[in-house]
Design a protein around this motif. Structure first.
Motif, mmCIF file in Angstrom:
data_model
loop_
_atom_site.group_PDB
_atom_site.id
_atom_site.type_symbol
_atom_site.label_atom_id
_atom_site.label_comp_id
_atom_site.label_asym_id
_atom_site.label_seq_id
_atom_site.Cartn_x
_atom_site.Cartn_y
_atom_site.Cartn_z
ATOM 1 N N GLY A 57 32.543 -32.149 8.984
ATOM 2 C CA GLY A 57 32.134 -32.049 7.590
ATOM 3 C C GLY A 57 30.742 -32.576 7.351
ATOM 4 N N TYR A 58 30.414 -32.688 6.061
ATOM 5 C CA TYR A 58 29.058 -33.045 5.653
ATOM 6 C C TYR A 58 28.788 -34.543 5.639
ATOM 7 C CZ TYR A 58 28.801 -28.203 4.174
ATOM 8 O OH TYR A 58 28.804 -26.838 4.157
ATOM 9 N N ILE A 59 29.833 -35.351 5.445
ATOM 10 C CA ILE A 59 29.638 -36.794 5.332
ATOM 11 C C ILE A 59 29.369 -37.374 6.718
ATOM 12 C CG2 ILE A 59 30.669 -38.989 4.637
ATOM 13 C CD1 ILE A 59 30.036 -37.103 2.296
ATOM 14 N N THR A 60 28.247 -38.061 6.851
ATOM 15 C CA THR A 60 27.861 -38.701 8.111
ATOM 16 C C THR A 60 27.540 -40.170 7.815
ATOM 17 O OG1 THR A 60 25.506 -38.258 7.785
ATOM 18 C CG2 THR A 60 26.802 -36.547 8.941
ATOM 19 N N PRO A 61 27.483 -40.999 8.839
ATOM 20 C CA PRO A 61 27.074 -42.386 8.605
ATOM 21 C C PRO A 61 25.709 -42.484 7.912
ATOM 22 C CG PRO A 61 28.064 -42.207 10.770
ATOM 23 C CD PRO A 61 27.915 -40.797 10.230
ATOM 24 N N GLU A 62 24.784 -41.601 8.279
ATOM 25 C CA GLU A 62 23.447 -41.635 7.683
ATOM 26 C C GLU A 62 23.490 -41.250 6.200
ATOM 27 O OE1 GLU A 62 23.421 -41.732 11.832
ATOM 28 O OE2 GLU A 62 24.239 -40.101 10.629
ATOM 29 N N LEU A 63 24.324 -40.268 5.858
ATOM 30 C CA LEU A 63 24.465 -39.886 4.453
ATOM 31 C C LEU A 63 25.117 -41.013 3.657
ATOM 32 C CD1 LEU A 63 24.142 -37.822 2.218
ATOM 33 C CD2 LEU A 63 26.319 -36.818 2.920
#
Length: 93
Positions: A57-63
Motif C-alpha cells: 500500500g501507500y503508507i510507508t515509514p517515510e510517509l
C-alpha cells in the motif's frame, strides 16, 4: 558500587529464586512493549526464519514521518501494512 551484569549470564543462571523472579519482573516493567516484542521475535526464531514484511500500500515509514513528525524508524513495515489494511477495509482513500 554494583558489579555490572550481563543479561545472558542472568538468564543462564536463573533458578526461579523469588528474588531473581522479582528482579526479572521489575526489569520487564522498565522496558517498552515495542522492545519486548522485538526481543521475543529474536529470542524465539533464528534470524534465517524471520523475514521483514514487504510493503503493501501507500503508507510507508517515510510517509508516516511526514504526517506525524516522528522519525521514520518509529514505524516498522508491519505497522504500515496494518495501517494500509485498515485504510482499505474502511474504504478510506
Amino acid at each position: 558500587m554494583v558489579e555490572p551484569i550481563q543479561l545472558t549470564d542472568a538468564a543462564r543462571y536463573y533458578s526461579l529464586s523469588p528474588h531473581q523472579t522479582a528482579a526479572w519482573e521489575w526489569l520487564q516493567l522498565q522496558i517498552d512493549q515495542k522492545t519486548l516484542d522485538a526481543f521475543a521475535v529474536k529470542y524465539r526464531h533464528p534470524p534465517e526464519l524471520v523475514k521483514e514484511p514487504q510493503q503493501q500500500g501507500y503508507i510507508t515509514p517515510e510517509l508516516m514521518q511526514a504526517i506525524t513528525g516522528h522519525p521514520a524508524s518509529s514505524f516498522d513495515q508491519a505497522f504500515c501494512n496494518d495501517f494500509n489494511d485498515m485504510l482499505e477495509s474502511t474504504g478510506f482513500d
